[in-house]
Enzyme design. Structure first.
Site, short mmCIF file in Angstrom:
data_model
loop_
_atom_site.label_atom_id
_atom_site.label_comp_id
_atom_site.label_asym_id
_atom_site.label_seq_id
_atom_site.Cartn_x
_atom_site.Cartn_y
_atom_site.Cartn_z
N VAL A 59 0.91 -1.28 0.21
CA VAL A 59 0.02 -0.11 0.10
C VAL A 59 0.94 1.13 -0.05
O VAL A 59 0.60 2.39 -0.79
CB VAL A 59 -0.84 0.12 1.22
CG1 VAL A 59 -1.82 1.28 1.11
CG2 VAL A 59 -1.84 -1.25 1.17
N HIS A 70 15.38 -2.74 11.58
CA HIS A 70 14.77 -2.18 13.07
C HIS A 70 15.54 -2.66 13.98
O HIS A 70 15.62 -1.97 15.10
CB HIS A 70 13.24 -2.67 12.88
CG HIS A 70 12.59 -2.68 14.36
ND1 HIS A 70 12.43 -1.59 15.04
CD2 HIS A 70 12.16 -3.86 14.96
CE1 HIS A 70 11.71 -1.86 16.23
NE2 HIS A 70 11.51 -3.34 16.14
N ASP A 109 13.36 -9.55 17.77
CA ASP A 109 12.59 -9.92 16.77
C ASP A 109 13.08 -11.09 15.97
O ASP A 109 12.59 -11.41 14.70
CB ASP A 109 12.40 -8.72 15.86
CG ASP A 109 11.21 -8.00 16.13
OD1 ASP A 109 10.32 -8.29 16.83
OD2 ASP A 109 11.09 -6.74 16.01
N HIS A 117 3.76 -9.54 11.86
CA HIS A 117 2.70 -9.95 12.55
C HIS A 117 1.42 -10.75 12.09
O HIS A 117 0.37 -11.10 12.53
CB HIS A 117 2.25 -8.52 13.53
CG HIS A 117 3.07 -8.13 14.30
ND1 HIS A 117 3.48 -8.83 15.49
CD2 HIS A 117 3.76 -7.00 14.48
CE1 HIS A 117 4.51 -8.11 15.91
NE2 HIS A 117 4.49 -6.90 15.58
N HIS A 150 5.57 -14.25 18.70
CA HIS A 150 6.91 -14.13 18.05
C HIS A 150 7.93 -14.26 19.14
O HIS A 150 9.08 -14.73 18.69
CB HIS A 150 7.06 -13.20 16.94
CG HIS A 150 7.13 -11.83 17.74
ND1 HIS A 150 6.14 -10.88 17.91
CD2 HIS A 150 8.09 -11.10 18.04
CE1 HIS A 150 6.44 -9.88 18.58
NE2 HIS A 150 7.59 -10.00 18.60
N TYR A 254 10.53 1.79 16.04
CA TYR A 254 9.60 1.37 14.97
C TYR A 254 8.65 2.68 14.65
O TYR A 254 8.43 2.74 13.45
CB TYR A 254 8.87 0.15 15.31
CG TYR A 254 7.63 0.26 16.27
CD1 TYR A 254 6.37 0.95 15.89
CD2 TYR A 254 7.78 -0.38 17.44
CE1 TYR A 254 5.32 0.77 16.69
CE2 TYR A 254 6.28 -0.59 18.24
CZ TYR A 254 5.34 0.17 17.80
OH TYR A 254 4.28 0.12 18.62
#
Length: 530
Positions: A59, A70, A109, A117, A150, A254
């Site tokens: 998008v 990150h 992460d 996610h 996660h 983030y």
């Protein structure tokens, strides 16, 4: 000072020679030599192939950033913060604590799955639920089962990374992270500490929730930590993943990174927060991470920016449609063993979370694997992927802002009503409950954050809402939206699709009103009951 502490102290003096990353958010980032070894493993390099914003890139073309950069950004902010705290409170933080915080930030992460996610909220737990044993074994299975997150993957991948990279293990011993002297009753103390920093075990056990003790225990540790750190170091669990106030370096990075690459603005200044951070004792005698009282507005701006990102980007109608489509492509492949795992054995997507060899191979690239595969078992996924490549996505056909708070059960009820009245298959309908808040559900985001005042560095205090009244909503810190999505069926004509969309759109408002009226009646009955 032991040998490891001497090595740690000496290496800090050579920071000028550390490897430097040039980052668009933070500028030059210097990486500790041990952290550099971690970055150079296949398990960490995997994060280059996982989009930070899941379907957001489809998008927002600028949102091409990955979990790799990150994670390095979170490391950078964690290092700045913990070094500042060490400078102010050397008695509370040693060099080994600093390095453990840095490793936790870098590795937080490691367990992210394909499209971030999308995997843990829309794919893996749906697969686990679908494949759950039926019949007599179902209840026993339900007791044992918990939702996979996660963070669970990050713990497992960290262990796997150390096991698979002998050079990394040697370096961790050299810097005093691993080694016999750090052995505890439940594993290596420093490794346990790193894992607890990644996912602090705060929270409420179900038995406490049922007994009404949930509120008192919400911010207590659920278990003994077994990581070699006493209560005087509890503030360290508020740096990487702060389960108390939600103000942590993960969120700081983030938000700054996403805003930059989405073309949005953030008013939060993480450097100010770090410069004013101190360790202060609270009313219960616990050591807490506290900023100055005048930073309350700065922190509110962090949550305000988060709210704005959710409203404009994270919960964008089309982005959610993209993610529903990706999730459906992966779900239709749930029974196919096509991800290379341990000992050359292929695994299903669900099996990957129990085989870190296979999970290392499970990234956003899974779509390309499906795209080029000739396996007939992946035919349905390939058909959906072909539609996806032509932007034939799950489409939002209706949206409503309910006047009452709704639950997951209400969402299922609405979906069932829509399917029955429209005669459209339930499999083709998705009802999404979008929650937009300031980071603390329906609560004031500053409620759990403690501060100190200029003339009293030794007392941790809350900030009363009246002190920041102009910046906060009057009452409600949360709003809900209901959306209805229609799944694409490649064989359907545009005319049939349009009729279905119009039908769902016309039915949705009346069904929402019916459910709201039912909830109102239930509440009234509950109020009038003796």
């Amino acid at each position: 000072m032991d040998a490891a502490e001497t090595v740690l102290a000496e290496v800090e003096k050579t920071e000028f020679s550390w490897k430097v990353f040039s980052d668009p958010v933070h500028g030059d980032i210097t990486l500790h030599p041990l952290c550099q070894v971690i970055v150079d493993t296949p398990q960490f390099q995997r994060l280059r192939h996982i989009k930070q914003l899941g379907g957001g890139y489809f998008v927002y073309p600028g949102a091409a950033h990955n979990r790799f950069e990150h994670s390095i950004g979170v490391y950078h902010l964690a290092r700045k913060l913990v070094k500042k705290l060490q400078e102010r409170h050397p008695e509370n933080i040693d060099n080994k604590d600093v390095l453990c915080v840095e490793i936790a930030a870098l590795c937080h992460d490691l367990g992210q799955g394909p499209f971030s996610h999308v995997f843990d909220t829309m794919v893996i737990n749906r697969m686990k639920k679908e494949n759950k044993p039926k019949g007599k074994k179902a209840k026993e299975s339900e007791i044992k089962e918990k939702r996979w997150k996660h963070e669970d993957g990050s713990w497992d991948m960290l262990d796997h990374m150390i096991e698979q990279n002998s050079h990394l293990k040697e370096e961790m011993i050299k810097y005093g992270i691993l080694g016999k002297e750090n052995a505890g009753p439940n594993g290596n103390l420093n490794l346990n500490f790193i894992k607890n920093l990644i996912n602090p075990p705060f929270g409420v056990d179900k038995k406490d929730q049922d007994s009404g003790q949930g509120l008192e225990k919400k911010f207590q540790f659920k278990k003994k930590l077994d990581d070699g750190r006493g209560p005087e170091k509890n503030f360290l669990y508020e740096i990487v993943a702060n389960k108390r106030s939600e103000v942590d370096v993960d969120k700081m990075d983030y938000i700054a990174r996403d805003c930059l690459l989405l073309g949005m603005r953030s008013s939060f200044d993480h450097d100010r927060f770090i410069n004013f951070a101190r360790v202060v004792q609270d009313a219960d005698g616990e050591m807490r991470l506290c900023p100055r009282d005048k930073e309350a507005v700065n922190i509110y701006q962090l949550f305000q920016t988060r709210h704005s990102l959710h409203k404009k980007a994270y919960q964008h109608k089309v982005k959610c449609g993209v993610e529903y489509t990706i999730a459906e492509i992966l779900f239709k492949a749930k029974d196919v063993k096509f991800i290379p795992g341990k000992d050359g054995q292929d695994k299903t997507i669900e099996e990957c979370i129990d085989d870190m060899h296979a999970y290392t191979n499970l990234t956003d690239d899974v779509l390309q694997v499906i795209r080029v595969s000739k396996d007939p078992q992946l035919a349905e996924s390939r058909e959906l992927l072909k539609a996806f490549d032509s932007r034939d996505l799950f489409r939002c056909v209706a949206e409503s802002k309910p006047s009452k708070d709704f639950t997951k059960d209400d969402r299922q009820k609405i979906k069932k009503e829509l399917a029955e009245k429209s005669k459209i298959s339930k499999d083709q309908i998705r009802v999404k409950l979008v929650s937009l808040d300031f980071g603390n559900k329906g609560e004031n985001p500053l409620e759990q954050q403690l501060f100190y005042r200029k003339k009293d560095h030794g007392t941790a205090i809350p900030i009363h809402q009246t002190e920041v009244k102009l910046f906060l909503p009057e009452k409600n810190y949360q709003e809900h939206l209901f959306r209805v999505y229609l799944k694409p069926v490649p064989s359907e004509t545009k005319e049939i699709r349009k009729r279905k969309e119009d039908l769902l759109n016309s039915l949705f408002p009346d069904i929402i009103k019916e459910v709201e009226e039912e909830k109102r009646s239930q509440q009234a009955a509950g109020t009038s009951a003796p």
